[in-house]
Design a protein around this motif. Sequence first.
Motif: not given
Length: 90
Positions: A14-15, A22-23, A61-62, A67-68
């Motif tokens: 997530v980094q 995006s968030a 969403w989280l 996508p990546l």
Amino acid sequence: MANQCRRALVTGRVQGVWFRGSAQQQAKKLGITGWAKNLPDGRVEVLMCGDVASLDSLQQWLKKGPPLARVDDLKVSEESHQAFSEFTTG
């Protein structure tokens, strides 16, 4: 319904995958304020404040992220209400 705040800890890849940006985009679309920041242990922490339906949407969403990203775990807790003027990243 009254606004509330939640704190989310997102674990996985997530980094470096544009997770916070995006968030932030998602939060702004939903009218949510707060922030998202990288933690030294590789997780992303999100503090989100808004109405319950919008928070539920961002929380969903989280679970996936952009996508990546690869989200392995999401822990969410209720927080005392805080006032923010926008959603920022740090």
